[in-house]
Design a protein around this motif. Structure first.
Motif, PDB file in Angstrom:
ATOM      1  N   VAL A  14       0.835  -1.207   0.000  1.00 55.88           N
ATOM      2  CA  VAL A  14       0.000   0.000   0.000  1.00 55.88           C
ATOM      3  C   VAL A  14       0.867   1.254   0.000  1.00 55.88           C
ATOM      4  O   VAL A  14       0.615   2.192  -0.759  1.00 55.88           O
ATOM      5  CB  VAL A  14      -0.970  -0.011   1.204  1.00 55.88           C
ATOM      6  N   LEU A  15       1.888   1.279   0.842  1.00 54.73           N
ATOM      7  CA  LEU A  15       2.749   2.458   0.900  1.00 54.73           C
ATOM      8  C   LEU A  15       3.446   2.720  -0.423  1.00 54.73           C
ATOM      9  O   LEU A  15       3.594   3.873  -0.850  1.00 54.73           O
ATOM     10  CB  LEU A  15       3.786   2.319   2.018  1.00 54.73           C
ATOM     11  N   THR A  23      11.079   3.026  -1.745  1.00 50.37           N
ATOM     12  CA  THR A  23      11.511   1.975  -0.820  1.00 50.37           C
ATOM     13  C   THR A  23      12.368   2.578   0.294  1.00 50.37           C
ATOM     14  O   THR A  23      12.329   2.111   1.426  1.00 50.37           O
ATOM     15  CB  THR A  23      12.276   0.858  -1.552  1.00 50.37           C
ATOM     16  N   GLU A  24      13.113   3.628  -0.021  1.00 47.32           N
ATOM     17  CA  GLU A  24      13.916   4.307   0.993  1.00 47.32           C
ATOM     18  C   GLU A  24      13.021   4.968   2.046  1.00 47.32           C
ATOM     19  O   GLU A  24      13.294   4.892   3.245  1.00 47.32           O
ATOM     20  CB  GLU A  24      14.835   5.356   0.343  1.00 47.32           C
ATOM     21  N   GLU A  25      11.955   5.596   1.603  1.00 42.59           N
ATOM     22  CA  GLU A  25      11.022   6.238   2.533  1.00 42.59           C
ATOM     23  C   GLU A  25      10.313   5.206   3.404  1.00 42.59           C
ATOM     24  O   GLU A  25      10.131   5.415   4.611  1.00 42.59           O
ATOM     25  CB  GLU A  25       9.991   7.066   1.773  1.00 42.59           C
ATOM     26  N   ILE A  26       9.931   4.096   2.799  1.00 44.03           N
ATOM     27  CA  ILE A  26       9.263   3.033   3.561  1.00 44.03           C
ATOM     28  C   ILE A  26      10.222   2.458   4.596  1.00 44.03           C
ATOM     29  O   ILE A  26       9.835   2.231   5.751  1.00 44.03           O
ATOM     30  CB  ILE A  26       8.732   1.931   2.630  1.00 44.03           C
ATOM     31  N   GLY A  35      16.990  -2.926   1.493  1.00 39.14           N
ATOM     32  CA  GLY A  35      16.979  -4.244   0.865  1.00 39.14           C
ATOM     33  C   GLY A  35      15.871  -5.129   1.413  1.00 39.14           C
ATOM     34  O   GLY A  35      15.226  -5.871   0.663  1.00 39.14           O
ATOM     35  N   THR A  36      15.643  -5.043   2.698  1.00 39.05           N
ATOM     36  CA  THR A  36      14.578  -5.815   3.325  1.00 39.05           C
ATOM     37  C   THR A  36      13.218  -5.373   2.800  1.00 39.05           C
ATOM     38  O   THR A  36      12.365  -6.202   2.478  1.00 39.05           O
ATOM     39  CB  THR A  36      14.635  -5.663   4.857  1.00 39.05           C
ATOM     40  N   VAL A  37      13.023  -4.066   2.684  1.00 43.02           N
ATOM     41  CA  VAL A  37      11.760  -3.542   2.164  1.00 43.02           C
ATOM     42  C   VAL A  37      11.551  -4.014   0.734  1.00 43.02           C
ATOM     43  O   VAL A  37      10.440  -4.385   0.349  1.00 43.02           O
ATOM     44  CB  VAL A  37      11.718  -1.999   2.250  1.00 43.02           C
ATOM     45  N   ARG A  38      12.605  -4.032  -0.061  1.00 44.48           N
ATOM     46  CA  ARG A  38      12.479  -4.487  -1.451  1.00 44.48           C
ATOM     47  C   ARG A  38      12.099  -5.960  -1.510  1.00 44.48           C
ATOM     48  O   ARG A  38      11.298  -6.359  -2.366  1.00 44.48           O
ATOM     49  CB  ARG A  38      13.775  -4.220  -2.202  1.00 44.48           C
ATOM     50  N   VAL A  39      12.636  -6.772  -0.625  1.00 48.65           N
ATOM     51  CA  VAL A  39      12.256  -8.190  -0.568  1.00 48.65           C
ATOM     52  C   VAL A  39      10.789  -8.315  -0.153  1.00 48.65           C
ATOM     53  O   VAL A  39      10.026  -9.076  -0.751  1.00 48.65           O
ATOM     54  CB  VAL A  39      13.170  -8.975   0.403  1.00 48.65           C
ATOM     55  N   TRP A  40      10.386  -7.561   0.872  1.00 50.12           N
ATOM     56  CA  TRP A  40       8.985  -7.588   1.302  1.00 50.12           C
ATOM     57  C   TRP A  40       8.056  -7.191   0.168  1.00 50.12           C
ATOM     58  O   TRP A  40       7.016  -7.803  -0.039  1.00 50.12           O
ATOM     59  CB  TRP A  40       8.766  -6.640   2.469  1.00 50.12           C
TER      60      TRP A  40
END
Length: 66
Positions: A14-15, A23-26, A35-40
């Motif tokens: 959603v974000l 992805t940096e902001e998230i 990197g973790t956010v990109r995997v998620w």
């Protein structure tokens, strides 16, 4: 279909897709590595598409049933 995702997957999807955050902001928002956010995000998209296919496959079967 969003309800079928984990809380983390739903949040990043959603974000990113709806709210337009990077992805940096998230990562900064949730306290995780980029990197973790990109995997998620990758896994959330994959799961969303799986669920989308499943829902529409089930609907097609119901429509085809006599």
């Amino acid at each position: 279909m969003l309800d079928r995702l984990s809380e983390t997957q739903r949040r990043v999807l959603v974000l990113f897709e709806i709210e337009g955050l990077s992805t940096e902001e998230i990562a900064a928002l949730v306290g995780a590595k980029v990197g973790t956010v990109r995997v998620w995000l990758f896994r959330a998209r994959e799961r969303f598409l799986e669920e989308h296919g499943r829902v529409f496959d089930e609907a097609a079967v119901k429509e085809a049933a006599p």
